[in-house]
Design an enzyme around this catalytic site. Sequence first.
Site, PDB file in Angstrom:
ATOM      1  N   GLY A 119      14.711  32.431   8.827  1.00 10.00           N
ATOM      2  CA  GLY A 119      15.271  33.089  10.001  1.00 10.00           C
ATOM      3  C   GLY A 119      15.763  34.501   9.742  1.00 10.00           C
ATOM      4  N   GLY A 120      16.066  34.819   8.485  1.00 13.80           N
ATOM      5  CA  GLY A 120      16.519  36.169   8.153  1.00 13.80           C
ATOM      6  C   GLY A 120      17.998  36.404   8.357  1.00 13.80           C
ATOM      7  CG  ASP A 122      19.263  36.421   3.693  1.00 13.59           C
ATOM      8  OD1 ASP A 122      18.730  36.791   4.754  1.00 13.59           O
ATOM      9  OD2 ASP A 122      18.904  36.797   2.571  1.00 13.59           O
ATOM     10  CB  SER A 127      15.447  36.000   2.550  1.00 16.21           C
ATOM     11  OG  SER A 127      15.758  36.640   3.782  1.00 16.21           O
ATOM     12  CB  CYS A 183      23.458  32.074  15.621  1.00 17.01           C
ATOM     13  SG  CYS A 183      22.436  33.543  15.893  1.00 17.01           S
ATOM     14  CG  ASN A 486      24.167  28.273   5.073  1.00 24.12           C
ATOM     15  OD1 ASN A 486      23.486  28.387   4.063  1.00 24.12           O
ATOM     16  ND2 ASN A 486      23.949  27.318   5.958  1.00 24.12           N
ATOM     17  CE1 TYR A 487      28.231  31.672   8.751  1.00 21.84           C
ATOM     18  CE2 TYR A 487      30.492  31.021   8.348  1.00 21.84           C
ATOM     19  CZ  TYR A 487      29.376  31.023   9.162  1.00 21.84           C
ATOM     20  OH  TYR A 487      29.410  30.382  10.378  1.00 21.84           O
TER      21      TYR A 487
END
Length: 547
Positions: A119-120, A122, A127, A183, A486-487
């Site tokens: 999804g982009g 990060d 990525s 999101c 993930n953050y």
Amino acid sequence: MKNIYLFSTLFLLLSLSFVVSQSHGSPLSSILDVTPTTEDFITCLQSNSNNITAISQLIFTPTNTSYTPIWEAAVNNLRYINSSFPRPWVIITPTNETQIQTTLFCAKKHGYELRIRCGGHDFEGLSYTSTVPFVMLDLVNMRSIDVNVANSTAWVQGGAVLGELYYTISQHTDTLYFPAGICPAVGVSGFLGGGGYGNLVRKYGTGGDNVLDVRFMDVNGNILDRKSMGEDLFWAIRGGVASSFGIVLAWKLQLVAVPEKVTLFLVNITLEQGANDIFYKYQYVLPKFDRDLQVSVQVNSEYIGNTTKKTIRMLFRGLYQGGIDTLLPLLNKSFPELNVTREICEEVRMVQSSLQFGGFTTTTPVETLANRSAVPKRSYKTKSDYVRTPIPKSGLWKIWRKIFESDTFEALQIYTFGGKMEEYSDTALPYPHRAGVLYQVFKTVLLTDQPSATTAVSRRRIAWIRSFDKTLEPYVSSNPREAYVNYNDLDLGVGSSTFEEASLWGDRYWKRENFKKLIRIKAKVDPDNFFRHPQSIPVFSTPLSDI
């Protein structure tokens, strides 16, 4: 663009010894024997493909007119839309698993790192940007979703995003959903690879808790499922960042029951209207409340009218898995101060709640969730924390005063935990932020109004969020101070030459025992550390048992 590649090549030549010292896992001989060239890599792809025309149409280099739009399409953090950040030498957008195997083989053969983009989202651009020569494997063309209502399951390919998943489920049923994030543009694989929490976390746990099976490609190109990979690796990829171990091709998800209609409400209140006292009580009431209810809180500073005086505004956003008539008596009994009335409540389908929390209105067409370009992009810097002990009123006032020092481009998002999360041990998955967590704090400063992240204003805002981190330190979890992987936050550290160095950030994301277990699993499945980035699970020359 030429300067980027000159810089990348120079960096590679000057830092060979540094790369080895950082335990990236590649033997010195293999590094010295390989000089990556785009032409050799592309020739490898073509010569190992049974359809040269098909694979050639999926290869993009800076000479292609489509290269920049493809690269930028899923760059969520606009801080990285800047020529100073090195971009991929090659982008591959495969349409099938064989093409992924070929890309993996050729990247290894020709000395490229491989970054996997779903999804982009990060937040540190791991990525899609790197200071060493790399190939970006963009799974944008592999996003099919197969929903089985009878079995309450869904198979989701690795390139799908959450909005596409929610929309597809809603086209089959209104009484099943998946407990994922808010999101719509977040990649399913990235979300699940970090464990993943969302509005249903209090009732159904994390997204990772609801994964049943997987199709997964290891470093040797083997395609594995849960049975053939074993429970240790299956455990690791559901919270330990799956891209540290291989490539997720598809996930089998357990869909969960939701009512045909859920209830939304929004309470908007300032400090002058008693927000400090209400938030103080929120800390005690909501984590122990009926697990059908999730209440998140958005906190911002703002100027009062046309004056130079500031206040704090809080938006309490509620999602209840049930009707208004059931919700109101519960809140009136336990939390009347929140003053939730029938007039501010709305009963909607679950998919409509995803629209609202995703930044749209409940009347927006549901297919908008599947439109990746509908979600606005921003430039930002973020950090995260977990709160396990209620913050006293005096501490809250210190926090608000610190927020007043910013320029109103900050935001705090607070999510209630408790409920189902109290039933899991810290080691059930790599995601350890379970029993005892009252709520999570997600901190952001926006830089979108600035031409770059290096302006004086941007630097001042980033300095502020780092200093705000210090202000919060007495009130959040400690030993370790927890953070959500993930953050991702490179301020926590990037070194991994020793376990002590890596544990500075690894302990915060996963806690010590989980981090050690992830390192042991990594050493077995990817001993040469091919799948790596600045905060991936490391490989050490010394066995962990000897550390």
